[in-house]
Design an enzyme around this catalytic site. Structure first.
Site, short mmCIF file in Angstrom:
data_model
loop_
_atom_site.label_atom_id
_atom_site.label_comp_id
_atom_site.label_asym_id
_atom_site.label_seq_id
_atom_site.Cartn_x
_atom_site.Cartn_y
_atom_site.Cartn_z
N ILE A 67 0.81 -1.22 0.00
CA ILE A 67 0.00 0.00 0.00
C ILE A 67 0.85 1.27 0.00
O ILE A 67 0.56 2.21 -0.72
CB ILE A 67 -1.04 0.00 1.14
N ASP A 68 1.90 1.32 0.82
CA ASP A 68 2.78 2.50 0.80
C ASP A 68 4.11 2.15 1.45
O ASP A 68 4.29 1.05 1.97
CB ASP A 68 2.11 3.73 1.43
N PRO A 69 5.08 3.06 1.40
CA PRO A 69 6.43 2.74 1.89
C PRO A 69 6.46 2.52 3.40
O PRO A 69 5.53 2.87 4.12
CB PRO A 69 7.24 3.98 1.51
N LYS A 131 0.16 5.58 5.35
CA LYS A 131 -1.01 6.00 4.55
C LYS A 131 -1.38 7.47 4.71
O LYS A 131 -2.46 7.90 4.31
CB LYS A 131 -2.22 5.11 4.84
#
Length: 218
Positions: A67-69, A131
């Site tokens: 979803i994200d880093p 997020k």
């Protein structure tokens, strides 16, 4: 490699030819939101937001998407942890170890496996807050993932909650597998056999399977 300029850091985006069709839109969308993104200290740093655009796409069969880093120490390469301390990549490595029998390893990196592109749906977050940049990246995220799915055969998304409606965002006829996040509670990821299933499906499609053991670092 080609490059384009943007109005804010990183100022220059270097990219492989395979990304050319989306670059004009990417520049436009990034210039719209960059000033908001860059108010925060970010993970990864801005110079590494677009590092995966240096990857070719035509030789890829599978996209492994988070979803994200990492909220700290993001490198721009999804799931990468140079000192091999992050839970997500350690759990992925354990899963591949069980699948392949490889046990003596010091790290794992999806980015060095032939046919695989690791990807993060959102390309940054505020340092320490997962997020937190979702609203800023949304248009870019859809643009880039849609472009990736024109090239790969399988999209493997890690996170059943985060990616519950991902199919609605895609227009390409890509086979999408939504599995548990590596850090999911109750060790649910241990029971996930998606890496194995992807290879079965590739072989049924007369495509070469992925050599997941290639990601191990010794």
């Amino acid at each position: 490699m080609n490059s384009v300029t943007v109005s804010h850091a990183p100022y220059t985006i270097t990219y492989h030819d395979d990304w050319e069709p989306v670059m004009n839109q990417l520049v436009e969308f990034y210039n719209e939101v960059a000033s908001w993104l860059l108010r925060d200290e970010t993970s990864p740093i801005p110079d590494k937001f677009f590092i995966q655009l240096k990857q070719p796409l035509r030789n890829k069969r599978v996209c492994v998407c988070g979803i994200d880093p990492y909220p700290k120490d993001g490198t721009g390469v999804p799931f990468e942890s140079p000192n091999f301390t992050k839970k997500s990549i350690k759990e992925i490595a354990s899963s591949i170890s069980r699948l392949t029998g490889v046990i003596d390893y010091k790290g794992y990196n999806l980015n060095i496996i032939d046919g695989v592109i690791p990807w993060n749906y959102y390309l940054s977050c505020k340092l320490g807050e997962t997020k937190s940049h979702a609203i800023y990246w949304d248009k870019i995220s859809k643009l880039l993932l849609h472009h990736i799915t024109k090239h790969v055969r399988f999209l493997y998304c890690l996170g059943k909650t985060d990616f519950s409606n991902i199919r609605a965002k895609l227009e390409s006829p890509v086979t999408t597998i939504v599995g548990y996040h590596p850090a999911a509670r109750d060790r649910q990821f241990e029971k996930d056999r998606s890496f194995e299933i992807i290879n079965v499906l590739l072989e049924l499609d007369n495509k070469a399977p992925i050599n997941w053991a290639q990601g191990f670092i010794y």
